[in-house]
Design a protein around this motif. Sequence first.
Motif, PDB file in Angstrom:
ATOM      1  N   VAL A   1      29.634  10.025  -3.299  1.00 27.32           N
ATOM      2  CA  VAL A   1      29.701  11.466  -3.066  1.00 27.32           C
ATOM      3  C   VAL A   1      28.509  12.133  -3.738  1.00 27.32           C
ATOM      4  O   VAL A   1      28.229  11.891  -4.914  1.00 27.32           O
ATOM      5  N   ARG A   2      27.802  12.970  -2.981  1.00 28.64           N
ATOM      6  CA  ARG A   2      26.697  13.753  -3.528  1.00 28.64           C
ATOM      7  C   ARG A   2      27.058  15.235  -3.402  1.00 28.64           C
ATOM      8  O   ARG A   2      27.502  15.664  -2.334  1.00 28.64           O
ATOM      9  N   THR A   3      26.876  15.987  -4.484  1.00 25.39           N
ATOM     10  CA  THR A   3      27.339  17.374  -4.528  1.00 25.39           C
ATOM     11  C   THR A   3      26.167  18.343  -4.619  1.00 25.39           C
ATOM     12  O   THR A   3      25.350  18.261  -5.543  1.00 25.39           O
ATOM     13  N   ALA A   4      26.083  19.272  -3.674  1.00 27.34           N
ATOM     14  CA  ALA A   4      25.048  20.320  -3.698  1.00 27.34           C
ATOM     15  C   ALA A   4      25.462  21.399  -4.685  1.00 27.34           C
ATOM     16  O   ALA A   4      26.597  21.874  -4.656  1.00 27.34           O
ATOM     17  N   ARG A   5      24.539  21.805  -5.549  1.00 28.37           N
ATOM     18  CA  ARG A   5      24.831  22.760  -6.617  1.00 28.37           C
ATOM     19  C   ARG A   5      24.486  24.182  -6.210  1.00 28.37           C
ATOM     20  O   ARG A   5      23.576  24.430  -5.421  1.00 28.37           O
ATOM     21  N   LEU A   6      25.215  25.125  -6.795  1.00 30.70           N
ATOM     22  CA  LEU A   6      24.934  26.539  -6.565  1.00 30.70           C
ATOM     23  C   LEU A   6      23.580  26.909  -7.150  1.00 30.70           C
ATOM     24  O   LEU A   6      23.115  26.315  -8.128  1.00 30.70           O
TER      25      LEU A   6
ATOM     26  N   LEU B   1      19.983  16.519  -0.012  1.00 33.32           N
ATOM     27  CA  LEU B   1      20.865  15.392  -0.324  1.00 33.32           C
ATOM     28  C   LEU B   1      21.157  14.523   0.892  1.00 33.32           C
ATOM     29  O   LEU B   1      21.776  13.466   0.764  1.00 33.32           O
ATOM     30  N   ILE B   2      20.748  14.965   2.062  1.00 34.12           N
ATOM     31  CA  ILE B   2      21.043  14.241   3.296  1.00 34.12           C
ATOM     32  C   ILE B   2      19.988  13.173   3.530  1.00 34.12           C
ATOM     33  O   ILE B   2      18.779  13.441   3.485  1.00 34.12           O
ATOM     34  N   GLY B   3      20.442  11.943   3.765  1.00 37.47           N
ATOM     35  CA  GLY B   3      19.517  10.834   3.985  1.00 37.47           C
ATOM     36  C   GLY B   3      20.038   9.881   5.031  1.00 37.47           C
ATOM     37  O   GLY B   3      21.045  10.146   5.711  1.00 37.47           O
ATOM     38  N   PRO B   4      19.399   8.730   5.174  1.00 33.80           N
ATOM     39  CA  PRO B   4      19.773   7.788   6.238  1.00 33.80           C
ATOM     40  C   PRO B   4      21.161   7.182   6.076  1.00 33.80           C
ATOM     41  O   PRO B   4      21.732   6.694   7.048  1.00 33.80           O
TER      42      PRO B   4
ATOM     43  N   ALA C   1      20.058  19.268   9.939  1.00 35.20           N
ATOM     44  CA  ALA C   1      19.660  18.136   9.104  1.00 35.20           C
ATOM     45  C   ALA C   1      20.679  17.009   9.198  1.00 35.20           C
ATOM     46  O   ALA C   1      20.321  15.823   9.228  1.00 35.20           O
ATOM     47  N   ALA C   2      21.957  17.364   9.255  1.00 33.85           N
ATOM     48  CA  ALA C   2      22.997  16.348   9.389  1.00 33.85           C
ATOM     49  C   ALA C   2      22.868  15.623  10.729  1.00 33.85           C
ATOM     50  O   ALA C   2      22.976  14.391  10.801  1.00 33.85           O
ATOM     51  N   ARG C   3      22.624  16.385  11.775  1.00 36.24           N
ATOM     52  CA  ARG C   3      22.488  15.783  13.105  1.00 36.24           C
ATOM     53  C   ARG C   3      21.312  14.824  13.158  1.00 36.24           C
ATOM     54  O   ARG C   3      21.404  13.726  13.728  1.00 36.24           O
ATOM     55  N   GLU C   4      20.213  15.206  12.547  1.00 45.91           N
ATOM     56  CA  GLU C   4      19.020  14.345  12.542  1.00 45.91           C
ATOM     57  C   GLU C   4      19.297  13.029  11.820  1.00 45.91           C
ATOM     58  O   GLU C   4      18.763  11.988  12.187  1.00 45.91           O
TER      59      GLU C   4
END
Length: 400
Positions: free
Chosen positions: A135-140, A154-157, A183-186
């Motif tokens: 799990v990777r969490t994006a910060r405020l 945070l989005i990767g292959p 970005a998620a779709r890519e």
Amino acid sequence: MTGFDVTRVRAQYPALGDGRAWLDGAAGTQVPEQVVEAVAAAMRGGLANQGGVFPAARRADAVVEAARRAFAAFTGAPDPAGVVLGPTSSALLVRLAAALEPTWGPGDEIVVTEADHEANVAPWTRAAARAGATVRTARLGADGGLPAEAVTSLIGPRTRLVAVTAASNLTGARVDVAAVAAAAREAGATSVVDGVHHAAYSHVDVRALGADLYATSAHKWAGPHVAALVAADPAVLETLDPPRPAGAPTAGPARFEQGTNPFAALAGVAAAVAHWAAMTDDDDPRAAQRTAAAHTAALGDRLWSALGGMAHVRRYGPDGSADVRTPIAAFRVAGRTPAEVVAALDAAGVNAWAGWAYAWGAAGALGVRDDGGLVRLSPNHYSRAWEVDRAAEVLGSLAP
């Protein structure tokens, strides 16, 4: 706001005639008489379970299909076949997590955010833990908002799912969902958007947002407590295999709907969307969303500005226009606990909430999780300026 008459709209809500300032809509709105009558009429007419040949069963089938069409119309979805019905968005996201979990494994990554309601965090983190995924969490950001870059970076292959809110239910901060979804779709990841708070204050277009799935609940926009998970493309649902009882439907959105649907409440959803359609001269619920959003934005600016002029009040969340934040205001009053503030508002006839609104990550990031959370005031489409002014007057009187 051509054609939008808030006085006429407000008069249709029986609960609002008590003279109080109803600034609690972010937790759930009241319902118009049209919805009350639709729910009662469905019960009076007689309903049975779906799939029968007799009239009561056929009425239940019709109610469910009308609710799918209503949710699709409200969110701009292209096809009612992409609408999954459920009791709450929290329950629907748990069901979705159960469907996705078997497709994850060690090395896979799931992206969540600090901005989200726990309904769009806990199901994913728990499923990831069981599957061995990371799990990777994006910060405020420093202003309490969530920059799109905090998520997209945070989005990767190996990303399999990105879960993000369209607007924080605690501070109202909006998120650039289109950028995140792109970005998620890519990356080939599924994107799931919590639109529960967003839908109450926005012109919703699931196709423009670009996300695969969008969660909304009718009780945030004048309907009963019924939710939907809306797919921009019904084909997305067909790729998922949710756990279900033996003999349950194996195709279509009904695969996710476990047990008997709440038929009377679903009749109220169709009535709620019809109510929105009648708010303006366009007879279009999504046109009404635009005009109502302009109305609530003006009230939100009035409230935000009033609080900004009080030295003893600290506001939380980004400062800016309706493009940046929804019209709610989250704040604290110096020398008073949030519970004491809402008690003072209640004594003056103002409905308000205190706490962290299940935005656990955001409350922690803002440093308010352990000492009472925040006070939250939220105008809605039926709100008037006098309600905001009454709340501001009470808050002004709490100066030390």
